[in-house]
Design an enzyme around this catalytic site. Sequence first.
Site, PDB file in Angstrom:
ATOM      1  N   ARG A   1       0.844  -1.199   0.000  1.00  8.66           N
ATOM      2  CA  ARG A   1       0.000   0.000   0.000  1.00  8.66           C
ATOM      3  C   ARG A   1       0.877   1.246   0.000  1.00  8.66           C
ATOM      4  O   ARG A   1       2.020   1.196   0.430  1.00  8.66           O
ATOM      5  CB  ARG A   1      -0.789   0.038   1.319  1.00  8.66           C
TER       6      ARG A   1
ATOM      7  N   HIS B   1     -17.131   9.499  41.560  1.00  7.93           N
ATOM      8  CA  HIS B   1     -18.500   9.917  41.284  1.00  7.93           C
ATOM      9  C   HIS B   1     -18.493  11.360  40.817  1.00  7.93           C
ATOM     10  O   HIS B   1     -17.818  12.187  41.416  1.00  7.93           O
ATOM     11  CB  HIS B   1     -19.341   9.810  42.571  1.00  7.93           C
TER      12      HIS B   1
END
Length: 462
Positions: free
Chosen positions: A35, A441
């Site tokens: 490629r 939290h």
Amino acid sequence: MASYDVIIIGAGPGGYVAAIRCAQLGLKTAVVEGRETLGGTCLNVGCIPSKAMLHASHMLHEAEHNFAKMGLKGKSPSVDWKQMQAYKDETVEGNTKGIEFLFKKNKIDWLKGWGSIPEAGKVKVGDEVHEAKNIVIATGSEAASLPGVEVDEQTVVTSTGALTLAKIPKTMVVIGAGVIGLELGSVYSRLGTQVTVVEYLDAITPGMDAEVQKSFQRILTKQGLSFIMGAAVSGVETAKGKAKITYKLRKDDSEHQLDADCVLVSTGRKPFTDGLGLSDLGIEVSKRGQIQTDGHWQTNVKGIYAIGDAIDGPMLAHKAEDEGMAVAEVLAGKHGHVNYAVIPGVIYTHPEVANVGKTEQQLKEEGVDYKVGKFSFMGNARAKAMFQGEGFVKILADKQTDRILGAHTIGPMAGDLIHEICVAMEFGASAQDLALTCHAHPTVSEAVREAALACGDGPIHA
Ligand code: NAI
């Protein structure tokens, strides 16, 4: 002619990672790649460009559906297809250049062209033959063909053509409700295409946890995708840029037809090993074309190794990367290892789907005594603030020992959340180990802890 410790054929996630690790371990390394750019299918025409499209189309979806709810008023954006393609191409280019830089930094030679192996210890690229003590085949996979369906990469496309369509089609039929079909199908659905998925089986995403399959199909249907299940596509005809799809329903053998502007064929992939000369070398290959290797990724021919999509196992970039690092270690005289029991799988839709380890169905078949801890994102404050309360985390643990055996999630950032469970499984953790770990939290990760709590005395927010 140059002489190397190792020549790797293919510069995808398996090959380029193997090369970097080989070089880091002091081996003189070259990679053969035909490629124009490094990175293989994943980076050039797979994982990365599709993620750019998923991100862009998700942003559009957010603007259309959620901005006004948050007080962000105004006309929602329209799609500039050319610019979206350019953004996708730039994303790819930045990464392929990055690998080229890493090759230079690690003094890895890029032998440009398509390689073949005339004999063990030799790799031919163009007219040149190079010598190598060891050869690693990392040539990846290609879309499997479907009888009666001819791909032209314009009207009838594989994932490669689906990333470079001339325009956004009005209608699209996706053949196969696997990972590729659902990721790209949801991209086009969000861009306004009417997408119909035709699937042979009765459930989407084969092999996945049945509860996730059901929830996932329900969510995608709500998002606008249509499903025709239990239907085998037997042929596609094209004329004037339109397609006619013929399928048979398995339940009564009745034949039906559908019209579409575009057809995406996503019915699986197969190893790509053309031109390597495997049969002349006598390298053993399975019926499905997978190169057979031993526990150290060596084929039956000494000095020739193979990794990634070209061998057995899930066709996942990260599985190939792991094998790439491990085979490099083997070649450097160390102990390369891949834990095949803990390889996560992720579908990058919105919400994401992620899993690791055993499904409930597998545990049942194996007669394992297990328990289930499940937590819905509806009980997670952070997810709800982002309008992403749909989905759940499900942890499967051994009923006696509490050891985590698998996890299956659908929901916000599931593809990231899954890794805390992967790490826990690597360490042989129990569900209680996760449940006793403080989670910040408010985060979506709390849903993982809650699912772990659900394996014991119960979750808090359910
Ligand atoms: P797949 O194997 O995931 O799904 C193919 C689906 O097509 C199956 O559900 C099968 O039942 C169905 N099918 C086969 N023949 C059919 C027919 N004639 N009519 C109707 N349905 C038919 O294949 P997919 O999606 O092409 O993916 C190929 C590989 O690429 C997979 O191994 C996947 O893991 C990998 N991949 C992974 C990604 C990720 O991890 N996010 C992204 C893209 C690909």
